[in-house]
Enzyme design. Sequence first.
Site, short mmCIF file in Angstrom:
data_model
loop_
_atom_site.label_atom_id
_atom_site.label_comp_id
_atom_site.label_asym_id
_atom_site.label_seq_id
_atom_site.Cartn_x
_atom_site.Cartn_y
_atom_site.Cartn_z
CD GLU A 173 -4.46 -7.88 2.33
OE1 GLU A 173 -5.28 -7.13 2.69
OE2 GLU A 173 -3.38 -7.61 2.25
CD GLU A 221 -2.59 -1.44 2.31
OE1 GLU A 221 -2.90 -0.47 3.28
OE2 GLU A 221 -3.16 -2.39 2.54
O1 G3I Z 1 -1.58 -5.18 18.93
C1 G3I Z 1 -1.79 -3.82 19.39
C2 G3I Z 1 -2.37 -3.89 20.99
O2 G3I Z 1 -1.13 -4.27 21.54
C3 G3I Z 1 -2.69 -2.75 21.12
O3 G3I Z 1 -3.18 -2.57 22.51
C4 G3I Z 1 -4.26 -2.64 20.31
C5 G3I Z 1 -5.02 -1.05 20.43
O4 G3I Z 1 -4.16 -0.18 19.79
O5 G3I Z 1 -3.82 -2.41 19.00
C6 G3I Z 1 -3.43 -3.60 18.40
O6 G3I Z 1 -2.79 -3.76 17.16
C7 G3I Z 1 -4.12 -3.84 16.30
C8 G3I Z 1 -3.57 -4.88 15.16
O7 G3I Z 1 -4.61 -5.11 14.14
C9 G3I Z 1 -3.38 -6.09 16.00
O8 G3I Z 1 -4.58 -6.70 16.50
C10 G3I Z 1 -4.17 -2.37 15.56
O9 G3I Z 1 -4.82 -1.54 16.57
C11 G3I Z 1 -5.18 -2.57 14.49
O10 G3I Z 1 -5.28 -1.67 13.44
C12 G3I Z 1 -4.69 -3.66 13.44
O11 G3I Z 1 -5.78 -3.83 12.37
C13 G3I Z 1 -5.22 -4.67 11.37
C14 G3I Z 1 -5.17 -3.69 10.22
O12 G3I Z 1 -4.59 -4.51 9.02
C15 G3I Z 1 -4.16 -2.57 10.45
O13 G3I Z 1 -2.75 -3.16 10.45
C16 G3I Z 1 -6.28 -5.59 11.16
O14 G3I Z 1 -6.60 -6.44 12.11
C17 G3I Z 1 -6.01 -6.41 9.50
O15 G3I Z 1 -6.97 -7.23 9.35
C18 G3I Z 1 -5.70 -5.23 8.78
O16 G3I Z 1 -5.34 -5.89 7.39
C19 G3I Z 1 -4.78 -5.17 6.25
C20 G3I Z 1 -3.77 -5.78 5.68
O17 G3I Z 1 -2.72 -5.79 6.66
C21 G3I Z 1 -3.29 -4.87 4.50
N1 G3I Z 1 -4.56 -4.79 3.34
C22 G3I Z 1 -5.51 -4.16 4.17
C23 G3I Z 1 -5.99 -4.95 5.30
C24 G3I Z 1 -7.67 -4.60 6.12
O18 G3I Z 1 -7.20 -3.40 6.61
#
Ligand code: G3I
Length: 366
Positions: free
Chosen positions: A270, A157
Amino acid sequence: MFSIVALGCAMMTPSSLDSTGLRALADKRHLNFGTCAFSDGVKADIDGGKYRQGILDNFNMIEPENDLKPPAMWQGLGKIDFTKSDYLIDWARSNKLKVRGHVLVYASDWGYTIPRWLLDKEKDITPEQAKQILHDYITAVVGRYKGKIAMWDVVNEAIEDGPNSRPFNLRDSFWYRKLGTDFLVYAFQFAHEADPKCKLYYNDYSVEIGGTKTENLFKMVDFLKSKNAPITGIGFQFHRWAVEVPKPGDKFYETLQQIADRKLTFMMTEMDLSIPIKRLTRTDPDYGLVPASPEDLEQQAKSYEAFMRLGLSFKNCEGIQLWGYTDGHSWIPGSTGGSRGAALLLDKDYKPKLAYESVRKVLAGR
Ligand code: G3I
């Protein structure tokens, strides 16, 4: 390219669905068929063991949803915590699942993409130091899983949705500010040096039906090829709405044909096809899970059938991967305020949906 005429979806009720696994069908076609997964869920054997078993029954490949992202592992310079990624990758390999890596450079500053501590150090880091930091991180991560991860999303991205004046409409990111467009080339070079046999992808969303973002993607890919960057494939995420039903000759087919013309492979990396959801409070156990109307599930089945046929109609399709497989574990409800969801093949109780049968039908060659 040969086209497959999409057949009408049989009007079936979930109880009459055949729930034998999809994995055997994918294996028979020698198709990489995967889902994202999370280490904590596998380790805790959640949902009474259904989460693990659903992966093993239906997929021959998995990709850590978040456990291999820089913010999840990269604690500081020279400090990488591999605990969760090791567990998931070891479990996958012990169950003869192929592993796809996601992601070495999530080329944005926002959200869960780059560690905050690195951004906080930005003003003290020179371009040369940034290149070394990038090298050391990629070498450590790719090197650790050399021969264990079949393909990596090297850069994810990097292209912005709205217009800007940067090359290929790149996002304004730490890596771009430090290294310009060279960060793209370096990322692929470092990954290739660390594991020469690994397939190396660029991965993005909203590039599946042509348009400005897709044109910028192709400009970027042509730039990478001109620099002899070892990119081997493009990941099209296919986070789409279930109202879409690709047909041979449409924009979906045209875009993927352009990848074949560039002698590159692609993956649907995805895929999830969401539907409108009944509005519930976030604390409701069915939040994001109850279709606004049952007809949407029939439409979703038609959409999954068409998207599967789209991918499988190209010989340079290196695999099809879903972003989860049970509605109870999906990023969509939380990211859409509970207006969309129920995007996957099994419901929250792991019961096959009409979409599951559609995918079975296509994988079975029907
Ligand atoms: O691990 C932290 C935790 O320590 C913290 O307390 C908590 C609250 O802030 O956040 C946790 O991290 C979260 C992470 O997922 C792991 O669970 C992030 O906030 C949250 O934003 C993150 O969301 C992921 C998102 O990507 C952002 O990276 C989604 O689960 C995941 O499905 C999504 O996947 C993305 C692909 O990587 C790229 N393409 C788009 C797709 C959908 O957005």
